[in-house]
Design a protein around this motif. Structure first.
Motif, PDB file in Angstrom:
ATOM      1  N   LEU A  68       8.483  45.030  63.055  1.00  0.00           N
ATOM      2  CA  LEU A  68       8.877  43.623  62.999  1.00  0.00           C
ATOM      3  C   LEU A  68      10.147  43.383  63.797  1.00  0.00           C
ATOM      4  CD1 LEU A  68       8.253  40.856  61.660  1.00  0.00           C
ATOM      5  CD2 LEU A  68       9.729  41.578  59.796  1.00  0.00           C
TER       6      LEU A  68
ATOM      7  N   ARG B 209      -2.471  42.935  50.026  1.00  0.00           N
ATOM      8  CA  ARG B 209      -2.107  42.942  51.442  1.00  0.00           C
ATOM      9  C   ARG B 209      -1.016  41.906  51.653  1.00  0.00           C
ATOM     10  NH1 ARG B 209      -3.641  40.590  56.397  1.00  0.00           N
ATOM     11  NH2 ARG B 209      -3.595  42.103  58.096  1.00  0.00           N
TER      12      ARG B 209
ATOM     13  N   GLU C  31       1.697  40.189  54.552  1.00  0.00           N
ATOM     14  CA  GLU C  31       1.993  40.021  55.972  1.00  0.00           C
ATOM     15  C   GLU C  31       3.381  39.432  56.109  1.00  0.00           C
ATOM     16  OE1 GLU C  31       0.400  37.341  59.619  1.00  0.00           O
ATOM     17  OE2 GLU C  31      -1.100  38.495  58.522  1.00  0.00           O
ATOM     18  N   TYR C  32       4.189  40.029  56.982  1.00  0.00           N
ATOM     19  CA  TYR C  32       5.546  39.561  57.222  1.00  0.00           C
ATOM     20  C   TYR C  32       5.668  39.103  58.672  1.00  0.00           C
ATOM     21  CZ  TYR C  32       6.917  41.702  52.841  1.00  0.00           C
ATOM     22  OH  TYR C  32       7.036  42.018  51.515  1.00  0.00           O
ATOM     23  N   ARG C  33       6.444  38.065  58.875  1.00  0.00           N
ATOM     24  CA  ARG C  33       6.783  37.564  60.207  1.00  0.00           C
ATOM     25  C   ARG C  33       8.294  37.676  60.358  1.00  0.00           C
ATOM     26  NH1 ARG C  33       2.189  35.437  62.074  1.00  0.00           N
ATOM     27  NH2 ARG C  33       0.705  34.588  60.598  1.00  0.00           N
TER      28      ARG C  33
ATOM     29  N   ALA D  30       6.825  49.174  59.005  1.00  0.00           N
ATOM     30  CA  ALA D  30       6.543  47.750  59.201  1.00  0.00           C
ATOM     31  C   ALA D  30       7.814  47.009  59.601  1.00  0.00           C
ATOM     32  CB  ALA D  30       5.956  47.158  57.925  1.00  0.00           C
TER      33      ALA D  30
ATOM     34  N   ALA E 112       3.733  39.948  63.930  1.00  0.00           N
ATOM     35  CA  ALA E 112       3.562  40.018  62.480  1.00  0.00           C
ATOM     36  C   ALA E 112       3.205  41.444  62.100  1.00  0.00           C
ATOM     37  CB  ALA E 112       2.461  39.076  62.017  1.00  0.00           C
ATOM     38  N   VAL E 113       3.598  41.819  60.917  1.00  0.00           N
ATOM     39  CA  VAL E 113       3.328  43.156  60.403  1.00  0.00           C
ATOM     40  C   VAL E 113       2.675  42.993  59.052  1.00  0.00           C
ATOM     41  CG1 VAL E 113       4.374  45.308  59.647  1.00  0.00           C
ATOM     42  CG2 VAL E 113       5.334  44.098  61.589  1.00  0.00           C
ATOM     43  N   SER E 114       1.639  43.774  58.769  1.00  0.00           N
ATOM     44  CA  SER E 114       1.018  43.699  57.453  1.00  0.00           C
ATOM     45  C   SER E 114       0.773  45.099  56.913  1.00  0.00           C
ATOM     46  CB  SER E 114      -0.305  42.925  57.514  1.00  0.00           C
ATOM     47  OG  SER E 114      -1.222  43.606  58.317  1.00  0.00           O
TER      48      SER E 114
ATOM     49  N   THR F  91      -0.170  47.127  52.697  1.00  0.00           N
ATOM     50  CA  THR F  91      -0.512  46.929  51.295  1.00  0.00           C
ATOM     51  C   THR F  91       0.714  47.222  50.444  1.00  0.00           C
ATOM     52  OG1 THR F  91      -2.760  47.594  51.785  1.00  0.00           O
ATOM     53  CG2 THR F  91      -2.106  47.594  49.472  1.00  0.00           C
TER      54      THR F  91
END
Length: 72
Positions: free
Chosen positions: A17, A33, A35-37, A13, A23-25, A27
């Motif tokens: 990124l 879950r 989500e990163y930006r 991830a 965006a990357v998501s 678990t």
């Protein structure tokens, strides 16, 4: 899901990124879950370090500070 697998997912991830994906998501270790930006890259890097420490069997690192004075 094993910690090693979670670490691999988090590293993938982070790579996605940092190479321009919006965006990357995935678990997280609690089954939630996440989500990163781009702006969250430091948080994701910290999560990877925590997972890597857990995989290696280490506890979180702690900082010890010492103060000394000459002649005392």
């Amino acid at each position: 899901m094993s910690l090693a697998l979670k670490l691999a997912e988090a590293e993938a991830a982070y790579h996605a990124l940092m190479t321009g994906q919006a965006a990357v998501s995935f678990t997280d270790q609690n089954g939630e879950r996440v989500e990163y930006r781009g702006a969250d890259a430091p948080r994701l890097a910290a999560y990877i370090q925590a997972l890597a420490g857990a995989v290696a069997g280490q506890a979180r690192t702690h900082t010890a500070r010492f103060s000394t004075s000459k002649g005392l």
